[in-house]
Motif scaffolding. Structure first.
Motif, mmCIF file in Angstrom:
data_model
loop_
_atom_site.group_PDB
_atom_site.id
_atom_site.type_symbol
_atom_site.label_atom_id
_atom_site.label_comp_id
_atom_site.label_asym_id
_atom_site.label_seq_id
_atom_site.Cartn_x
_atom_site.Cartn_y
_atom_site.Cartn_z
ATOM 1 N N TRP A 101 -32.109 -15.812 -7.113
ATOM 2 C CA TRP A 101 -32.868 -15.370 -5.945
ATOM 3 C C TRP A 101 -32.103 -14.205 -5.328
ATOM 4 O O TRP A 101 -30.959 -13.917 -5.724
ATOM 5 C CB TRP A 101 -33.096 -16.519 -4.965
ATOM 6 N N CYS A 158 -35.829 -20.855 -0.776
ATOM 7 C CA CYS A 158 -35.355 -19.946 -1.836
ATOM 8 C C CYS A 158 -33.990 -20.340 -2.405
ATOM 9 O O CYS A 158 -33.802 -20.285 -3.628
ATOM 10 C CB CYS A 158 -35.296 -18.507 -1.312
ATOM 11 N N GLU A 199 -48.167 -12.844 -10.092
ATOM 12 C CA GLU A 199 -47.089 -12.569 -11.047
ATOM 13 C C GLU A 199 -45.995 -13.614 -10.939
ATOM 14 O O GLU A 199 -45.433 -14.053 -11.944
ATOM 15 C CB GLU A 199 -46.505 -11.171 -10.792
ATOM 16 N N SER A 200 -45.681 -14.021 -9.715
ATOM 17 C CA SER A 200 -44.645 -15.037 -9.514
ATOM 18 C C SER A 200 -44.992 -16.322 -10.245
ATOM 19 O O SER A 200 -44.115 -17.018 -10.756
ATOM 20 C CB SER A 200 -44.480 -15.319 -8.016
ATOM 21 N N GLY A 252 -48.390 -9.474 -6.724
ATOM 22 C CA GLY A 252 -47.067 -10.025 -6.988
ATOM 23 C C GLY A 252 -47.011 -11.540 -6.887
ATOM 24 O O GLY A 252 -46.181 -12.175 -7.553
ATOM 25 N N CYS A 253 -47.879 -12.134 -6.072
ATOM 26 C CA CYS A 253 -47.865 -13.591 -5.931
ATOM 27 C C CYS A 253 -48.382 -14.265 -7.199
ATOM 28 O O CYS A 253 -47.836 -15.276 -7.646
ATOM 29 C CB CYS A 253 -48.691 -14.008 -4.717
ATOM 30 N N PHE A 282 -36.092 -18.455 -8.194
ATOM 31 C CA PHE A 282 -37.230 -17.860 -8.883
ATOM 32 C C PHE A 282 -36.945 -17.805 -10.384
ATOM 33 O O PHE A 282 -35.824 -18.065 -10.826
ATOM 34 C CB PHE A 282 -37.491 -16.437 -8.365
ATOM 35 N N ASN A 283 -37.987 -17.431 -11.144
ATOM 36 C CA ASN A 283 -37.839 -17.262 -12.601
ATOM 37 C C ASN A 283 -37.204 -18.485 -13.259
ATOM 38 O O ASN A 283 -36.130 -18.411 -13.846
ATOM 39 C CB ASN A 283 -37.009 -16.009 -12.921
ATOM 40 N N SER A 343 -42.184 -18.639 -4.013
ATOM 41 C CA SER A 343 -41.752 -19.267 -5.263
ATOM 42 C C SER A 343 -42.939 -19.906 -5.970
ATOM 43 O O SER A 343 -43.842 -20.456 -5.338
ATOM 44 C CB SER A 343 -40.692 -20.334 -4.957
ATOM 45 N N GLU A 344 -42.929 -19.834 -7.294
ATOM 46 C CA GLU A 344 -43.988 -20.494 -8.058
ATOM 47 C C GLU A 344 -43.996 -21.998 -7.792
ATOM 48 O O GLU A 344 -45.040 -22.640 -7.851
ATOM 49 C CB GLU A 344 -43.840 -20.216 -9.558
ATOM 50 N N PRO A 367 -42.670 -12.363 -3.197
ATOM 51 C CA PRO A 367 -43.716 -13.388 -3.259
ATOM 52 C C PRO A 367 -43.135 -14.767 -2.949
ATOM 53 O O PRO A 367 -41.914 -14.930 -2.888
ATOM 54 C CB PRO A 367 -44.152 -13.310 -4.721
#
Length: 379
Positions: A309, A298, A89-90, A86-87, A303-304, A220-221, A218
């Motif tokens: 979040w 966060c 993926e983030s 998942g990390c 995210f995204n 944050s990117e 995960p």
């Protein structure tokens, strides 16, 4: 020379050294940007935002931009241990490439089990070659906990049957710096939850080198890319808190920057999911939000591509960036009440365990008092 001036000079010298090294990519970052319609203006805006994220003065944005362009000079080895991917993926899951993902494409990624085309013996040879060729110079990123019970037998990786414990110790020995990506690599994560039959541990517990922990399930990117950029730019790790997390990312409580904080201060709480308070965006403390006990950015980074979040989406913070969160923060949809937690104080640097005293008792009293306020309004 003040602290910022000395740091800027250190960064300038580091980047000059990197510039003397041959590029390891067949395309420059500028060429990649042109292919994906990313303008120079977009790039400079991104550099300024990363500079702010790292809590550096604006003039450092020039160093950030140069470091991004030279990212392919720094070998990166990314290991997967006991985790869900998942990390990664983030970081890479995006409907359209942005500069964070382009930087990750541009960096000299020597080994990543999820992204590389190689498999079997060829993959093993790639890892062995990278560890030998770039010894002492590569950046090691680790995703996943390290099972240690029975000499690590609960996790074997690759056609040669090496245990994750063997792999991480060998890789850590030649690393210039180590980054634990996500709560599993940082603190053991769900794998280390009681009763922990595999003896899962965070990377820092099994190696003899300093490790940066990027807590989050995960993370944050932005926190991943920001940490990579800091190392590329300065050749060293950033200032860390008591749990070896970067202060620029984990220096403030989720509660303090939450968009629902005003609702908390006004005594407006969601009593159960789906009620009128939930529809109005009230505070989620009573339905289990762990924001008052959690240190992460966060609420500000989200995210995204900064879209959302969990709390904005309607569920309380689970405290996933904290050590032992799976045990200490449960039940995830009920308030903690009075428990023993670490470092619940004004900053993330408070050392030692404290009984949930004035701060949390105050939170609980505030929540209880709101019931009477609500009742009097209804009367």
């Amino acid at each position: 020379m003040d602290t910022h001036s000395a740091l800027y000079e250190q960064g300038r010298k580091r980047l000059e050294e990197l510039r003397q090294l041959p590029p390891r990519q067949d395309k420059s970052l500028q060429e990649r940007m042109l292919e994906h319609g990313v303008t120079r203006r977009d790039f400079m805006k991104w550099s300024a935002s990363v500079t702010a994220l790292l809590a550096l003065p604006l003039p450092f944005s020039n160093l950030v931009a140069e470091a991004a362009e030279l990212a392919d000079r720094v070998p990166l080895i990314w290991l997967h241990l006991a985790e869900c991917t998942g990390c990664s993926e983030s970081l890479v899951r995006a409907d359209t490439p942005n500069l964070d993902s382009l930087i990750f494409d541009h960096i000299s990624l020597e080994y990543h089990e999820t992204l590389m085309a190689a498999a079997g013996w060829q993959a093993e040879e790639n890892l062995e070659h990278a560890l030998k060729t770039y010894k002492g110079n590569y950046l090691l990123a680790v995703e996943g906990a390290v099972p240690t019970a029975n000499n690590g037998a609960f996790l074997t990786v690759g056609c040669k049957g090496h245990t994750g414990l063997e792999i991480i110790k060998e890789a850590a020995e030649g690393a210039a710096a180590i980054i634990s990506v996500g709560t599993c690599a940082s603190f053991g994560g769900v794998q280390a939850a009681a009763p922990n039959p595999t003896g899962a541990k965070g990377v820092y517990e099994v190696v003899d080198k300093a490790v940066v922990n990027l807590g989050g399930c995960p993370p944050s990117e932005k926190n991943i890319v920001g940490t990579l950029m800091y190392f590329i730019m300065f050749g060293r790790l950033p200032a860390l808190d008591m749990y070896n997390r970067p202060k620029w990312a984990y220096g403030a409580r989720v509660h303090d920057n939450c968009e629902r904080r005003g609702r908390f201060d006004s005594g407006e709480f969601v009593e159960q999911f789906g009620d009128e308070g939930a529809k109005q965006g009230y505070c989620l403390y009573k339905v289990g939000c762990k924001g008052p006990y959690t240190y992460n950015n966060c609420p500000t980074e989200r995210f995204n591509h900064h879209v959302s979040w969990p709390v904005l989406a309607g569920h309380g913070c689970m405290g996933c960036s904290e050590p032992n969160f799976w045990d200490d923060m449960a039940d995830f949809e009920k308030p903690l009440g009075r428990q023993l937690l670490h470092g619940l104080d004004a900053t993330a640097d408070t050392i030692g365990a404290v009984i949930l005293g004035a701060t949390v008792v105050g939170i609980g009293a505030h929540a209880v008092a709101s019931l009477f306020v609500g009742s009097s309004k209804e009367d």
